[in-house]
Design a protein around this motif. Structure first.
Motif, PDB file in Angstrom:
ATOM      1  N   ARG A  35      39.342  33.964  58.990  1.00 15.02           N
ATOM      2  CA  ARG A  35      39.560  35.384  58.355  1.00 15.02           C
ATOM      3  C   ARG A  35      38.237  35.926  58.883  1.00 15.02           C
ATOM      4  N   ARG A  36      38.169  37.177  59.353  1.00 12.26           N
ATOM      5  CA  ARG A  36      36.786  37.856  59.241  1.00 12.26           C
ATOM      6  C   ARG A  36      36.236  37.740  58.031  1.00 12.26           C
ATOM      7  N   VAL A  37      35.048  37.973  58.063  1.00  7.39           N
ATOM      8  CA  VAL A  37      34.248  38.305  56.847  1.00  7.39           C
ATOM      9  C   VAL A  37      34.030  39.676  56.668  1.00  7.39           C
ATOM     10  N   THR A  38      34.724  40.245  55.668  1.00  5.18           N
ATOM     11  CA  THR A  38      34.414  41.711  55.508  1.00  5.18           C
ATOM     12  C   THR A  38      33.933  42.066  53.949  1.00  5.18           C
ATOM     13  N   LYS A  39      33.619  43.171  53.720  1.00  5.02           N
ATOM     14  CA  LYS A  39      32.870  43.627  52.314  1.00  5.02           C
ATOM     15  C   LYS A  39      34.127  43.577  51.425  1.00  5.02           C
ATOM     16  N   GLN A  40      35.289  43.931  51.904  1.00  2.00           N
ATOM     17  CA  GLN A  40      36.424  43.892  50.974  1.00  2.00           C
ATOM     18  C   GLN A  40      36.682  42.599  50.412  1.00  2.00           C
ATOM     19  N   ARG A  41      36.660  41.230  51.192  1.00  2.00           N
ATOM     20  CA  ARG A  41      37.152  40.187  51.191  1.00  2.00           C
ATOM     21  C   ARG A  41      35.991  39.668  50.141  1.00  2.00           C
ATOM     22  N   LEU A  42      34.768  39.816  50.589  1.00  2.00           N
ATOM     23  CA  LEU A  42      33.443  39.381  49.757  1.00  2.00           C
ATOM     24  C   LEU A  42      33.563  40.030  48.143  1.00  2.00           C
ATOM     25  N   ALA A  43      33.872  41.097  48.213  1.00  2.00           N
ATOM     26  CA  ALA A  43      33.687  41.902  46.913  1.00  2.00           C
ATOM     27  C   ALA A  43      35.007  41.398  45.827  1.00  2.00           C
ATOM     28  N   VAL A  44      36.229  41.195  46.745  1.00  2.00           N
ATOM     29  CA  VAL A  44      37.242  40.585  45.788  1.00  2.00           C
ATOM     30  C   VAL A  44      36.852  39.157  45.203  1.00  2.00           C
ATOM     31  N   LEU A  45      36.427  38.283  46.228  1.00  2.00           N
ATOM     32  CA  LEU A  45      36.072  36.970  45.722  1.00  2.00           C
ATOM     33  C   LEU A  45      34.937  36.744  44.667  1.00  2.00           C
ATOM     34  N   ASP A  46      33.933  37.798  44.835  1.00  2.00           N
ATOM     35  CA  ASP A  46      33.078  37.832  43.799  1.00  2.00           C
ATOM     36  C   ASP A  46      33.628  38.435  42.319  1.00  2.00           C
ATOM     37  N   ALA A  47      34.521  39.262  42.472  1.00  2.00           N
ATOM     38  CA  ALA A  47      35.277  39.698  41.017  1.00  2.00           C
ATOM     39  C   ALA A  47      35.913  38.884  40.410  1.00  2.00           C
ATOM     40  N   VAL A  48      36.898  38.050  41.423  1.00  2.00           N
ATOM     41  CA  VAL A  48      37.655  36.868  40.788  1.00  2.00           C
ATOM     42  C   VAL A  48      36.546  35.618  40.254  1.00  2.00           C
ATOM     43  N   GLU A  49      35.700  35.563  40.927  1.00  2.00           N
ATOM     44  CA  GLU A  49      34.719  34.648  40.607  1.00  2.00           C
ATOM     45  C   GLU A  49      34.150  34.908  39.065  1.00  2.00           C
ATOM     46  N   ALA A  50      33.818  36.324  38.827  1.00  2.00           N
ATOM     47  CA  ALA A  50      33.241  36.697  37.944  1.00  2.00           C
ATOM     48  C   ALA A  50      34.104  36.746  36.654  1.00  2.00           C
ATOM     49  N   MET A  51      35.244  36.718  36.832  1.00  2.00           N
ATOM     50  CA  MET A  51      36.309  37.018  35.869  1.00  2.00           C
ATOM     51  C   MET A  51      37.581  36.251  35.979  1.00  2.00           C
ATOM     52  N   PRO A  52      37.226  34.868  35.741  1.00  2.00           N
ATOM     53  CA  PRO A  52      38.327  34.005  35.954  1.00  2.00           C
ATOM     54  C   PRO A  52      39.578  34.319  35.153  1.00  2.00           C
ATOM     55  N   HIS A  53      40.743  34.249  35.739  1.00  2.00           N
ATOM     56  CA  HIS A  53      42.253  34.376  34.925  1.00  2.00           C
ATOM     57  C   HIS A  53      42.250  36.106  34.744  1.00  2.00           C
ATOM     58  N   ALA A  54      41.637  36.810  35.554  1.00  2.00           N
ATOM     59  CA  ALA A  54      41.905  38.152  35.565  1.00  2.00           C
ATOM     60  C   ALA A  54      43.039  38.692  36.500  1.00  2.00           C
ATOM     61  N   THR A  55      43.663  39.834  35.882  1.00  2.00           N
ATOM     62  CA  THR A  55      44.816  40.410  36.662  1.00  2.00           C
ATOM     63  C   THR A  55      44.279  41.005  37.746  1.00  2.00           C
ATOM     64  N   ALA A  56      45.444  41.352  38.680  1.00  2.00           N
ATOM     65  CA  ALA A  56      44.969  42.311  39.984  1.00  2.00           C
ATOM     66  C   ALA A  56      44.329  43.408  39.560  1.00  2.00           C
ATOM     67  N   ASP A  57      44.784  44.075  38.367  1.00  2.00           N
ATOM     68  CA  ASP A  57      44.231  45.305  37.917  1.00  2.00           C
ATOM     69  C   ASP A  57      42.825  45.283  37.407  1.00  2.00           C
ATOM     70  N   ASP A  58      42.405  44.060  36.718  1.00  2.00           N
ATOM     71  CA  ASP A  58      41.232  43.818  36.310  1.00  2.00           C
ATOM     72  C   ASP A  58      40.428  43.664  37.576  1.00  2.00           C
ATOM     73  N   THR A  59      40.619  43.008  38.599  1.00  2.00           N
ATOM     74  CA  THR A  59      40.051  42.665  39.819  1.00  2.00           C
ATOM     75  C   THR A  59      39.550  44.166  40.296  1.00  2.00           C
ATOM     76  N   VAL A  60      40.722  44.936  40.354  1.00  2.00           N
ATOM     77  CA  VAL A  60      40.620  46.227  41.092  1.00  2.00           C
ATOM     78  C   VAL A  60      39.522  47.009  40.314  1.00  2.00           C
ATOM     79  N   ARG A  61      39.329  47.117  39.042  1.00  2.00           N
ATOM     80  CA  ARG A  61      38.358  47.750  38.291  1.00  2.00           C
ATOM     81  C   ARG A  61      36.875  47.045  38.690  1.00  2.00           C
ATOM     82  N   GLN A  62      36.829  45.872  38.943  1.00  2.00           N
ATOM     83  CA  GLN A  62      35.663  44.914  38.856  1.00  2.00           C
ATOM     84  C   GLN A  62      35.148  45.155  40.477  1.00  2.00           C
ATOM     85  N   VAL A  63      36.014  45.209  41.430  1.00  2.00           N
ATOM     86  CA  VAL A  63      35.669  45.367  42.837  1.00  2.00           C
ATOM     87  C   VAL A  63      35.199  47.044  42.938  1.00  2.00           C
ATOM     88  N   ARG A  64      35.733  47.912  42.271  1.00  2.00           N
ATOM     89  CA  ARG A  64      35.392  49.217  42.463  1.00  2.00           C
ATOM     90  C   ARG A  64      33.665  49.550  41.813  1.00  2.00           C
TER      91      ARG A  64
END
Length: 167
Positions: A35-64
């Motif tokens: 996979r290419r390294v993109t700011k979107q992928r890195l932001a989603v990984l960081d968000a999921v890492e920061a909030m384990p067991h988060a929903t996709a909507d929780d992840t959207v809020r964190q990434v934003r």
């Protein structure tokens, strides 16, 4: 370690005391998975890492918080792709939206409070994949087992004993 020709992530990031992967470690894993390294992928990984067991909507809020203009659809696509390559795992507690975490490759399970929805990681019951030996494998090479323990967390038990309710 490979599984179905996909490189599975090597970091158990939600365990106590585990360090947060660096952007370079995320980038390396993305490249290893083609996979290419993109700011979107890195932001989603960081968000999921920061909030384990988060929903996709929780992840959207964190990434934003980092990428304010990212679309909901983009986050969902990235989550699906990261799940496909094994950098993120997805599980679906009963009666709840899917949840995501960066702890992958260890076949751990989850304990889910049926009262408040709290989720905790539970180590594999046996220590070997697939953890549970089925009565019949139907000729399949089984790779993992998904177990969700349903119960009532300590706080909800205390609240019930005291006659109060969960938040």
């Amino acid at each position: 370690m490979t599984q179905n020709n996909v490189i599975v992530g090597f970091m158990e990031t939600t365990q106590t005391g585990a360090s947060h992967p660096s952007q370079q470690e995320w980038a390396q894993q993305l490249r290893l998975n083609g996979r290419r390294v993109t700011k979107q992928r890195l932001a989603v990984l960081d968000a999921v890492e920061a909030m384990p067991h988060a929903t996709a909507d929780d992840t959207v809020r964190q990434v934003r918080q980092v990428l304010p203009k990212i679309s909901v659809q983009s986050v969902y696509v990235v989550l699906a792709d990261l799940t496909t390559i094994g950098m993120v795992s997805k599980f679906e507690p009963p009666g709840s939206p899917a949840r995501y975490e960066t702890r992958t490759g260890d076949n751990h399970h989850h304990a889910y409070c049926i009262n408040c929805g709290m989720i905790e990681d539970v180590a594999c019951a046996v220590g070997d994949t697939p953890c549970l030996t089925p009565s019949e494998d139907h000729g399949m090479k089984l790779l993992s087992a998904e177990v969700v323990y349903r119960g009532i967390c300590p706080q909800c038990q205390e609240d019930m004993t005291n006659g109060t309710t969960a938040k």
